[in-house]
Design a protein around this motif. Structure first.
Motif, PDB file in Angstrom:
ATOM      1  N   GLU A 187      47.624  45.301  49.315  1.00  0.00           N
ATOM      2  CA  GLU A 187      46.298  45.625  48.813  1.00  0.00           C
ATOM      3  C   GLU A 187      46.197  45.315  47.322  1.00  0.00           C
ATOM      4  O   GLU A 187      47.075  45.667  46.533  1.00  0.00           O
ATOM      5  N   GLY A 188      45.124  44.636  46.952  1.00  0.00           N
ATOM      6  CA  GLY A 188      44.901  44.283  45.560  1.00  0.00           C
ATOM      7  C   GLY A 188      45.511  42.961  45.139  1.00  0.00           C
ATOM      8  O   GLY A 188      45.308  42.515  44.009  1.00  0.00           O
ATOM      9  N   VAL A 189      46.260  42.324  46.034  1.00  0.00           N
ATOM     10  CA  VAL A 189      46.866  41.023  45.737  1.00  0.00           C
ATOM     11  C   VAL A 189      46.181  39.983  46.606  1.00  0.00           C
ATOM     12  O   VAL A 189      46.296  40.000  47.827  1.00  0.00           O
ATOM     13  N   ASP A 190      45.428  39.089  45.968  1.00  0.00           N
ATOM     14  CA  ASP A 190      44.698  38.068  46.708  1.00  0.00           C
ATOM     15  C   ASP A 190      44.701  36.778  45.900  1.00  0.00           C
ATOM     16  O   ASP A 190      45.504  36.613  44.969  1.00  0.00           O
ATOM     17  N   ALA A 191      43.786  35.854  46.232  1.00  0.00           N
ATOM     18  CA  ALA A 191      43.761  34.549  45.576  1.00  0.00           C
ATOM     19  C   ALA A 191      43.423  34.641  44.096  1.00  0.00           C
ATOM     20  O   ALA A 191      43.705  33.714  43.338  1.00  0.00           O
ATOM     21  N   GLY A 192      42.810  35.731  43.652  1.00  0.00           N
ATOM     22  CA  GLY A 192      42.466  35.882  42.252  1.00  0.00           C
ATOM     23  C   GLY A 192      43.516  36.608  41.428  1.00  0.00           C
ATOM     24  O   GLY A 192      43.330  36.815  40.231  1.00  0.00           O
TER      25      GLY A 192
END
Length: 747
Positions: free
Chosen positions: A262-267
């Motif tokens: 959670e909170g780790v994505d492409a951005g």
């Protein structure tokens, strides 16, 4: 996108392509002739429709519409090329149709004005696109895969991309362009060209830019400038060209990140103001050094060269191209060392765990991960010269060339230096964990100081014979001598641990034919054998094999058969290919044993362009292939890692006039199949689709507004896993959605 849908879309495009030639025949007289120089002796040039090989051309307009985020990102427009450009401005991974590779770009040569900018296609932490930046000074890019590549220039058996600079004319022309974005980009480009005196033409241009990065690091993580000058003197019997390109540009190095957190994505990026300053320890004496990881990866240097083209007595033609590249290509970054976990699962905790910057205490439910603080300092230099004499004797055209290159690299590395950090944007390193306070760190350490020099001397010749008005055959031979002197101090204690004095000679060849169906279409076929010679890192990573008598030369055999059509409103290339690469090596990280493999691939690629007088244009490129590891101690029969079975790009555009204003709407649909992230075929990287959209408006003469939206739907596609630890659930996301706006004035 399902495979069935992708196949249907491709079949429809091919049907349109094969039907369009009949329509285009009506406008033969309006056809604009395209000349390519890649794959020709000394860059002599040949009509694209006559070329017995597959080559892709992208002019400045197409490059602008593709709005690439980096040089490597542009290469996605070449069929048969798979690009992982998710590492930022530098540090891409570029793979050629079926050619194996565990990272970087081992079978890519990037040329400027026909000269390779750095003869070694890949060194650790350096591939050719990392030392080249796109701007408004580029007029054209052409990409040649296979074909006569193994014989001419630097003998690259894979992909050669050649960038042509804009050049001046009798008319004074210029462009001033300002670009901003939704992530804080501030960039100014300018280019000016014209005539200095009679038959002496100039082009000057460049850019300056600043940005916190498309993945916001909270500080100016991307900054740079570039200046280019190109001078051309036209003579009675030829021309002389000289150029220089001065660059100082750095950007954050984006590494694989944890997946399904959670909170780790492409951005997301771990790099931030809270952790960019770090202390590393290196050498046998654990000497300390303060580093700024915010320096990322970059290029501070120049590419300078030129060419001389002359028509001599008795109709002999002479071409000489030369290039000097010098500079620093350094790398600083946070490299994941294993999987993310909860703080309560970490060993070596004795007492409270606090932040090294904030002093805050973290509980056991905090997400943490080990990150290495890696530093690579690289000083490179290369000089190349490629000269050729050519003459036509009736139906026989012959060329005789000599290619020379000197290449050097001085490296200082400190890899490892791992420590636990709080996972997330603007997060800090932790205190209270045993290995974080140990100078040996939480993981491996690998420090080197190395110096390498390589020399290449090659003689080549090509012959083309017109058998009939329709059939032309060609033959090429190359004899190359390759020498390497290399030494490594692996403990930074002043003692040479590995020393290499290497000398090898190989002969490459190519044989092809072109059958002209009419003035606008034809068939071609080709077979070739070439070699990828070893450079410095090949010896360090495979030193035991080298001492055991292995040459470390990759032997590449290729065959291709193609159809081509070039008319007024459309052009279409279809190429069937097969290749075999023997002697490929893959090393996960320094110190690990090398895997030595043979890879085979078979497939088909399509390159199609359609332009209608109504304003509608369509570009399609697609590749289908099967790959197999045919010789391996453990992975025989598996697919090659990080090679998709199919990929597809469709780029339509529509131009329209609105009350005296000209507008263009364009977009790109990209789709890629699943891939394996490792040679064991245990890590599946799921396929994805991506949509880009753009709009330009010319409200008055000379004014142009542009909006470019990348990754419109904010797709969370994965380009690669964790090459250093295939079992860790880490991966590189494609870049998140971003919007750029630019305004340009041209005169």
């Amino acid at each position: 996108m399902s495979k069935r849908y992708a196949y249907t879309l491709l079949a429809s495009a091919i049907t349109v392509a094969l039907c369009n030639p009949a329509v285009a025949e009506e406008n033969k007289n309006n056809e604009v002739e395209t000349i390519v120089v890649s794959g020709t002796p000394g860059g002599r040039g040949i009509r694209k429709v006559d070329a017995p090989f597959a080559v892709t051309n992208l002019d400045a307009v197409k490059i602008d519409r593709l709005a690439p985020k980096s040089t490597a990102d542009l290469l996605k427009a070449i069929p048969g090329v798979w690009v992982e450009s998710s590492g930022g401005e530098s540090g891409a991974n570029v793979f050629v149709r079926g050619f194996p590779g565990g990272g970087d770009a081992p079978f890519l040569t990037l040329s400027l004005q026909g000269s390779p900018i750095y003869p070694a296609p890949t060194l650790s932490f350096l591939e050719n696109s990392s030392i080249f930046r796109l701007d408004e000074t580029i007029a054209m890019m052409e990409g040649l895969r296979g074909g006569p590549n193994p014989v001419v220039s630097n003998g690259q058996p894979g992909l050669t991309t050649n960038f042509q600079l804009k050049r001046g004319s009798e008319e004074t022309e210029g462009t001033f362009k300002y670009t901003t974005s939704d992530y804080g980009l501030q960039r100014v480009d300018a280019v000016l060209s014209g005539e200095l005196s009679k038959d002496l033409y100039f082009m000057i241009g460049g850019y300056v830019k600043r940005s916190p990065g498309i993945r916001d690091a909270g500080f100016t993580s991307e900054k740079g400038n570039q200046f280019t000058i190109n001078l051309t003197k036209v003579l009675d019997n030829g021309e002389i060209n000289v150029y220089t390109r001065q660059t100082d540009d750095t950007g954050a190095w984006y590494l694989p990140t944890p997946l399904n957190i959670e909170g780790v994505d492409a951005g997301y990026t771990q790099l931030s103001g809270a952790n960019r300053q770090a202390t590393i320890y290196f050498g046998s004496g654990n000497e300390a050094m303060e580093v700024d990881l915010g320096n990322g990866r970059g290029w501070d240097g120049h590419v300078t060269g030129g060419s001389i083209k002359l028509t001599l007595a008795n109709d002999w033609e002479f071409v000489d191209r030369f290039n000097l590249t010098q500079g620093n290509a350094n790398t600083y970054g946070l490299v994941p060392a294993g999987a993310a976990s909860k703080l309560s699962m970490v060993e070596g905790i004795d007492g409270p765990v606090t932040g090294s910057v904030s002093g805050l205490e973290y509980d056991g439910n905090t997400n943490v991960q080990k990150f290495g603080r890696w530093v690579v300092l690289k000083d490179i230099e290369a000089f190349t010269n490629d000269l050729a004499f050519s003459k036509t004797f009736g139906d026989l055209s012959s060329s005789f060339g000599m290619y020379t290159a000197t290449t050097s690299a001085k490296d200082w590395w400190s890899l490892g230096n791992a420590a636990y950090h709080v996972l997330g944007g603007n997060k800090e390193m932790l205190n209270g964990i045993a290995c974080n306070s140990d100078v040996a760190g939480c993981d491996f350490n690998y420090d080197i100081n190395s110096t390498g020099d390589a020399k290449t001397l090659a003689f080549y010749m090509t012959h083309s014979y017109v058998v009939t008005d329709q059939l032309t055959l060609d033959l090429g031979l190359r004899s190359e001598k390759h020498e390497v002197d290399y030494s490594v101090d692996e403990d930074l204690n002043g003692t040479i641990d590995k020393a290499v004095n290497y000398d090898a000679r190989k002969t490459s060849w190519t044989f092809g034919g072109n059958y002209k169906l009419d003035e606008h279409s034809g068939l071609f076929a080709r077979v070739n054998k070439g070699y990828k010679m070893p450079y410095f890192d090949d010896f360090r990573d495979n030193f035991g094999a080298y001492q055991g008598g292995e040459s470390l030369i990759k032997e590449v055999t290729q065959a291709e058969v193609g159809y081509k059509y070039m008319g007024d409103s459309s052009d279409f290339f279809a190429t069937l290919f097969t290749n075999e690469v023997k002697g490929d090596t893959f090393v996960r990280k320094p110190g690990d044993p090398a895997e030595i493999l043979t890879n085979e691939a078979t497939g088909v690629e399509f390159d199609y362009n359609y332009n209608h007088e109504s304003g509608l244009s369509v570009n399609l490129n697609a590749t289908w292939q099967t790959t197999e590891i045919t010789d391996s101690p453990t992975n025989e029969g598996n697919e090659a890692q990080r090679q998709p079975a199919w990929q597809l790009r469709v780029t339509p555009s529509y131009e329209v006039e609105l009350d005296g204003m000209f507008a263009t709407v364009y977009g790109t649909l990209s789709a890629v199949d699943d891939r394996y992230g490792d040679n064991e075929n245990t890590v599946v990287l799921e396929g994805y689709e991506k949509i880009d959209l753009g709009f330009t408006l010319e409200p008055s003469e000379g004014i142009r507004l542009q909006v470019a939206i990348d990754n419109l739907t904010d797709k969370q596609g994965i380009t690669e896993g964790d090459p250093r630890n295939a079992d860790a659930p880490n991966g590189r996301y494609i870049m998140p959605r971003s919007v750029k706006f630019s305004v340009a004035y041209s005169f």
